[in-house]
Design a protein around this motif. Structure first.
Motif, short mmCIF file in Angstrom:
data_model
loop_
_atom_site.label_atom_id
_atom_site.label_comp_id
_atom_site.label_asym_id
_atom_site.label_seq_id
_atom_site.Cartn_x
_atom_site.Cartn_y
_atom_site.Cartn_z
N GLY A 1 -12.53 8.79 8.47
CA GLY A 1 -13.30 7.91 7.61
C GLY A 1 -12.86 6.48 7.77
N LYS A 2 -13.22 5.62 6.83
CA LYS A 2 -12.91 4.20 6.93
C LYS A 2 -11.89 3.72 5.90
CE LYS A 2 -17.39 3.00 8.95
NZ LYS A 2 -18.60 2.15 8.85
N ASP A 3 -11.44 4.60 5.03
CA ASP A 3 -10.50 4.21 3.98
C ASP A 3 -9.09 4.62 4.39
OD1 ASP A 3 -8.97 3.88 1.67
OD2 ASP A 3 -10.60 4.46 0.33
N VAL A 4 -8.32 3.65 4.91
CA VAL A 4 -7.01 3.97 5.45
C VAL A 4 -6.03 4.36 4.34
CG1 VAL A 4 -6.13 1.61 5.42
CG2 VAL A 4 -5.24 3.22 7.10
N VAL A 5 -6.15 3.76 3.16
CA VAL A 5 -5.24 4.10 2.06
C VAL A 5 -5.50 5.54 1.59
CG1 VAL A 5 -4.56 3.54 -0.31
CG2 VAL A 5 -5.00 1.70 1.34
N GLU A 6 -6.76 5.89 1.48
CA GLU A 6 -7.09 7.27 1.11
C GLU A 6 -6.58 8.24 2.18
OE1 GLU A 6 -8.38 10.30 -1.26
OE2 GLU A 6 -8.25 8.15 -1.74
N ALA A 7 -6.65 7.81 3.43
CA ALA A 7 -6.14 8.65 4.52
C ALA A 7 -4.64 8.89 4.36
CB ALA A 7 -6.43 8.00 5.86
N LYS B 1 -2.95 8.91 1.60
CA LYS B 1 -2.78 9.83 0.48
C LYS B 1 -3.03 11.27 0.92
CE LYS B 1 -4.08 6.53 -3.16
NZ LYS B 1 -5.09 6.18 -4.18
N LYS B 2 -4.06 11.47 1.73
CA LYS B 2 -4.38 12.81 2.21
C LYS B 2 -3.30 13.35 3.12
CE LYS B 2 -9.44 12.56 1.90
NZ LYS B 2 -10.71 12.60 2.65
N ALA C 1 -0.73 3.04 -1.16
CA ALA C 1 -1.16 4.40 -1.50
C ALA C 1 -0.30 5.02 -2.60
CB ALA C 1 -1.12 5.28 -0.25
N PRO D 1 -9.07 6.43 10.58
CA PRO D 1 -9.34 5.16 9.88
C PRO D 1 -8.48 4.03 10.42
CG PRO D 1 -9.16 6.94 8.31
CD PRO D 1 -8.71 7.49 9.64
N SER E 1 -6.91 -0.11 9.99
CA SER E 1 -6.50 -1.20 9.10
C SER E 1 -6.36 -2.45 9.96
CB SER E 1 -5.15 -0.88 8.45
OG SER E 1 -4.65 -1.98 7.74
#
Length: 226
Positions: free
Chosen positions: A130-136, A138-139, A167, A220, A222
């Protein structure tokens, strides 16, 4: 005798200008009569193949040899503090500004952009695509995914730590399960990630030049200014 050389003089002698300096930080040691200058560079830039492309043409045009010493940004800045390099090519603006403010460099010149991408197995078991590196990030932590950190105080390592912090995580105090610091450059870190089906944060230039990809995909990104 070591000369505290103004950046303008260094540029006239070396003709590096903006074409060769991601960060033209001019430390204190450079002798006007030399036909060789030492450039401390990030491993990412060296391993991207940029210098192999530019330096032969630079030498032909200027007659000056550039000896590249590839290190993490933190080590490159330390080399500059000791006066062991004429110019630095690094990517951690906070550390760079501090370096100049402390009087070790004369000028910081940003000359190009780079971005960081999370590299991982094509199957993406942690589901970070995806495009959300912070969410990545966290995952990756929540899924206990294998993650290879450079752990070498480089600019890439500093960027990684900033992303973990955003994150809500602190690998230094409580590393996520699967988090491993190799204390190595970008190329070796990618080799370890490739051989162990792990994730890693890489600069795009090194990733594009990297050959040992296995079944890996870009995740993703940044963006950062160098």
């Amino acid at each position: 005798m070591n000369i505290r050389m103004p950046l303008q003089t260094l540029r006239r002698r070396a003709a590096l200008g903006l074409a060769l300096a991601s960060l033209a930080l001019a430390p204190l040691a450079a002798r006007a009569q030399d036909k060789t200058i030492v450039m401390a560079s990030t491993t990412s830039t060296e391993q991207s193949g940029l210098f192999a492309h530019l330096l032969p043409a630079f030498k032909q045009a200027s007659g000056v040899d550039v000896r590249v010493v590839a290190l993490g940004t933190g080590q490159a800045l330390d080399m500059g503090r000791r006066g062991d390099a004429d110019i630095l090519f690094v990517h951690d603006q906070v550390a760079e500004d501090k370096f100049v403010a402390e009087g070790f460099g004369l000028k910081r010149s940003p000359v190009m952009y780079n971005d960081f991408v999370i590299i991982g197995p094509k199957a993406d078991p942690a589901g970070v695509k995806g495009k959300d590196v912070v969410e990545a990030m966290k995952k990756l932590a929540a899924g206990k995914a294998e993650f290879i950190s450079r752990g070498d105080k480089s600019g890439t390592h500093a960027a990684e730590l900033r992303l973990w912090k955003i994150a809500g995580l602190d690998p230094a105090a409580s590393p996520p399960a699967g988090y491993k610091a190799c204390g190595c450059g970008m190329g070796p870190a990618l080799n370890i990630a490739s051989s162990t089906a792990a994730y890693a944060l890489a600069d795009r230039g090194t990733w594009l030049a990297f050959k040992n990809r296995g079944r890996r995909a870009r995740r993703p990104r940044s963006t950062t200014r160098c």
